[in-house]
Structure formats: structure tokens, C-alpha cells
Scaffold this motif. Structure first.
Motif, PDB file in Angstrom:
ATOM      1  N   ASP A   1       3.705   1.128 -10.812  1.00  0.00           N
ATOM      2  CA  ASP A   1       2.854   2.590 -11.597  1.00  0.00           C
ATOM      3  C   ASP A   1       2.110   2.364 -13.003  1.00  0.00           C
ATOM      4  O   ASP A   1       1.890   2.032 -13.087  1.00  0.00           O
ATOM      5  CB  ASP A   1       4.192   3.998 -11.708  1.00  0.00           C
TER       6      ASP A   1
ATOM      7  N   LEU B   1       3.224   9.854  -4.443  1.00  0.00           N
ATOM      8  CA  LEU B   1       3.689   9.619  -3.126  1.00  0.00           C
ATOM      9  C   LEU B   1       4.964  10.270  -2.465  1.00  0.00           C
ATOM     10  O   LEU B   1       5.153  10.723  -1.878  1.00  0.00           O
ATOM     11  CB  LEU B   1       4.738   8.078  -3.510  1.00  0.00           C
TER      12      LEU B   1
ATOM     13  N   ASP C   1      -2.177  -1.131  -4.283  1.00  0.00           N
ATOM     14  CA  ASP C   1      -2.408   0.642  -4.381  1.00  0.00           C
ATOM     15  C   ASP C   1      -1.714   0.611  -5.910  1.00  0.00           C
ATOM     16  O   ASP C   1      -0.377   0.010  -5.779  1.00  0.00           O
ATOM     17  CB  ASP C   1      -1.224   0.842  -3.401  1.00  0.00           C
ATOM     18  N   ASN C   2      -1.526   2.000  -6.217  1.00  0.00           N
ATOM     19  CA  ASN C   2      -1.289   2.431  -7.358  1.00  0.00           C
ATOM     20  C   ASN C   2       0.070   2.913  -7.110  1.00  0.00           C
ATOM     21  O   ASN C   2      -0.065   4.959  -6.729  1.00  0.00           O
ATOM     22  CB  ASN C   2      -1.502   2.860  -8.059  1.00  0.00           C
ATOM     23  N   VAL C   3       1.542   2.678  -6.341  1.00  0.00           N
ATOM     24  CA  VAL C   3       2.255   3.108  -5.625  1.00  0.00           C
ATOM     25  C   VAL C   3       2.888   3.928  -7.280  1.00  0.00           C
ATOM     26  O   VAL C   3       4.002   3.432  -7.213  1.00  0.00           O
ATOM     27  CB  VAL C   3       2.911   2.645  -5.311  1.00  0.00           C
ATOM     28  N   ASN C   4       3.164   5.510  -7.264  1.00  0.00           N
ATOM     29  CA  ASN C   4       3.736   6.050  -7.760  1.00  0.00           C
ATOM     30  C   ASN C   4       4.135   7.524  -7.542  1.00  0.00           C
ATOM     31  O   ASN C   4       3.612   7.588  -6.455  1.00  0.00           O
ATOM     32  CB  ASN C   4       2.169   6.801  -9.528  1.00  0.00           C
TER      33      ASN C   4
ATOM     34  N   PHE D   1       8.981   0.238  -7.094  1.00  0.00           N
ATOM     35  CA  PHE D   1       6.962   0.409  -7.343  1.00  0.00           C
ATOM     36  C   PHE D   1       6.360   0.299  -8.378  1.00  0.00           C
ATOM     37  O   PHE D   1       6.895   0.986  -9.419  1.00  0.00           O
ATOM     38  CB  PHE D   1       6.989   1.033  -6.310  1.00  0.00           C
TER      39      PHE D   1
ATOM     40  N   ALA E   1       5.043   1.873   1.562  1.00  0.00           N
ATOM     41  CA  ALA E   1       5.530   2.483   1.182  1.00  0.00           C
ATOM     42  C   ALA E   1       6.252   3.242   1.563  1.00  0.00           C
ATOM     43  O   ALA E   1       7.676   3.650   1.389  1.00  0.00           O
ATOM     44  CB  ALA E   1       5.196   2.806  -0.138  1.00  0.00           C
TER      45      ALA E   1
ATOM     46  N   THR F   1       0.262  -0.735  -0.274  1.00  0.00           N
ATOM     47  CA  THR F   1       0.014   0.243  -0.345  1.00  0.00           C
ATOM     48  C   THR F   1       1.261   1.187   0.170  1.00  0.00           C
ATOM     49  O   THR F   1       2.311   0.935   0.006  1.00  0.00           O
ATOM     50  CB  THR F   1      -0.943  -0.018   1.502  1.00  0.00           C
ATOM     51  N   MET F   2       0.577   2.142  -0.488  1.00  0.00           N
ATOM     52  CA  MET F   2       1.533   4.093  -0.772  1.00  0.00           C
ATOM     53  C   MET F   2       1.698   3.497   1.263  1.00  0.00           C
ATOM     54  O   MET F   2       2.994   4.076   1.050  1.00  0.00           O
ATOM     55  CB  MET F   2       0.242   4.881  -0.662  1.00  0.00           C
TER      56      MET F   2
END
Length: 285
Positions: free
Chosen positions: A95, A120, A113-116, A93, A47, A43-44
Motif C-alpha cells: 500500500d 479494495l 498495482d497499489n493494492v490498498n 499487499f 487481488a 493487480t487489483m
């Protein structure tokens, strides 16, 4: 990991301001290979915890953190040397929609999650504000990186801008830039040169850098300058931010209209031949 509370902060003897005491993230994180690149599935919040621990790791050293999307992974397939750079990162990560599709096809897993980096990095600045931390910006043209630096100071007042430098470097510039970065005392460096150049630069100079966190952030500075605008939140949630970007940057049509089908074909091939299942769901602390 929960948002930081006052109990997560302590004063270091001799320090001018309080600093975070790293709180360990969950014990394990899943590493999902995607076209040979190890993507960390978190998850964000998790991260952020991983980055925080890199920031305060002892002995202090530079860490490389990259974000991969379909274009990045297509580049990695076309260039094995670049794929090796991504494989050597401390963390990679996922994205974007393409990486989420890939994880479902290859591993039957929906990424947490979309850890971009576009989301972030501002979140990191927000959470770690007023802790005496310093950042350095590297990338873009001399005029535009100056604008990005000024905007960063406006958006993130709880940090100190340690310095900035254009990303257009000649063969004789690298040593001077590294010296400038190290002398700045930066705790975080954002490198926005586009890929594969930005990841390659961090990889090539990581052993010479003293900045604990070195993040390759792609077009982040373009958002800060004002050339790019984020898609509405509902568009991002549906996974169609790439269409919004395409409307803003039509010169990149080939990246999406040709690159996306090529990426999907590569994922299907990897699934058929089980290339990315040999080390499925590797667990890392």
C-alpha cells in the motif's frame, strides 16, 4: 481477472440467493520480500480473485489479509514479533508509494498495482453485491463504529451487516467478541484498530474465528465516518496521498517526516546486503 459476469453466478441448492462460483485467478503470483515481509505483487483484479477463492475455500477456514505501507514496515523492523505476524498472513499487499519504491530498489520490479484496503474493500463490496454475503465491523470507539456501520449500510446495500463492535477491548472481552462474530454468520470481517494492534488481534484469534475473510483495514472506518477524505485521484496517481493525509493529520508528522527517511535507509541497507534478495520473486499459487 475480468469483472464478474452472469456466467460466474450459480444457485446453490437450498440457498436463498445465488452465490459466486469462484473463478481461479492467474496460476501464479509473485511474492516480493520487503524488509522481510512477503508482499504479493498483483493487480487489483487479481487481488479480488485471490480473496474470492479464500472466501469459498473448502474446508471453510479463517484467512488473514494485511496491507503494509512504510509505517507498517518500519514497525515490523522495530518489532520482530510483529514482523512474524505479517509473515504468517495468508496474503500481504503493498500500500503506497514507499512500498513501490522499495520493490524497484530491491527487485527492479514496479508493483502491478497499489493494492490498498481503502480502494479494495469498496470494490469488493461492489463486485460481490446481492450474493447473500454478510460482514462484521470491529474497531474504533462505540459511537464511531456505530456511525461507520450505518454508513456502510448506506453505501453497500447489496450486503447484510452481520454486526459491529468497538475495538477497545479489555482482557475479558475477547472471548465474548469472538463468540459474537462467529454467531453472526459473517463472511467478511473488517478490523480497523490501527497497526500493529489490528494484525496482532487477527493473528492471535484466527484459529478461533469462523469468518473466511479477516482484513486489517487501518483507518478505513475514519473515511466512512467522515473524519478523513481521500486525496484527489490525480494526487493518488502521482503517489503523494501521504502529503494529503499529513495535511489532514498533522499529529502524524513524525510518521512521515522521520519514518519515510528511516524506511528509505533500511531499504538501501537491505539492497546493499541483499537481505531481501535471498528469496526474490517467490512464486505462489
Amino acid at each position: 481477472m475480468n469483472p464478474m459476469s452472469p456466467h460466474d453466478i450459480a444457485t446453490v441448492p437450498g440457498a436463498l440467493s445465488p452465490v459466486f462460483v469462484p473463478a481461479p485467478p492467474p496460476a501464479e503470483s509473485s511474492i516480493l520480500p520487503v524488509l522481510g515481509v512477503p508482499v504479493t505483487d498483483v493487480t487489483m483484479e487479481h487481488a479480488l480473485g485471490l480473496l474470492q477463492n479464500m472466501l469459498y475455500e473448502q474446508p471453510r477456514r479463517a484467512h488473514s489479509v494485511y496491507f503494509v505501507n512504510t509505517h507498517t514496515l518500519n514497525n515490523a523492523c522495530d518489532n520482530p514479533a510483529y514482523r512474524a505476524v505479517l509473515q504468517s498472513a495468508d496474503r500481504v499487499f503493498g500500500d503506497g508509494t514507499g512500498v513501490r519504491w522499495a520493490s524497484r530498489i530491491l527487485h527492479g520490479v514496479t508493483l502491478k498495482d497499489n493494492v490498498n484496503g481503502t480502494d479494495l474493500v469498496p470494490l469488493m463490496f461492489q463486485r460481490w453485491a446481492n450474493q447473500g454475503l454478510r460482514y462484521f465491523l470491529l474497531g474504533n470507539t462505540p459511537e464511531r463504529i456505530e456511525i461507520a456501520a450505518r454508513r456502510a449500510q448506506e453505501m453497500f446495500p447489496g450486503w447484510t451487516l452481520a454486526g459491529y463492535h468497538t475495538g477497545y477491548l479489555g482482557p475479558d472481552d475477547h472471548a465474548k467478541v469472538i463468540e459474537k462474530i462467529n454467531a453472526s454468520g459473517a463472511d467478511l470481517m473488517l478490523v480497523g484498530m490501527g497497526n500493529p494492534k489490528q494484525e496482532q488481534w487477527i493473528h492471535d484469534h484466527l484459529d478461533q474465528l469462523t469468518v473466511p475473510l479477516c482484513l486489517a483495514t487501518g483507518g478505513l472506518f475514519d473515511y466512512w465516518v467522515g473524519d478523513l477524505v481521500r486525496a484527489p485521484r490525480w494526487v493518488r496517481k502521482l503517489g503523494y496521498e501521504w502529503l494529503h493525509l499529513l495535511s489532514r493529520q498533522p499529529h502524524k508528522a513524525g510518521r512521515y517526516l522521520i519514518g519515510n527517511p528511516k524506511f528509505l535507509g533500511r531499504i538501501v541497507r537491505s539492497w546493499l546486503f541483499r537481505h531481501d534478495r535471498r528469496h526474490d520473486r517467490i512464486r505462489h499459487p
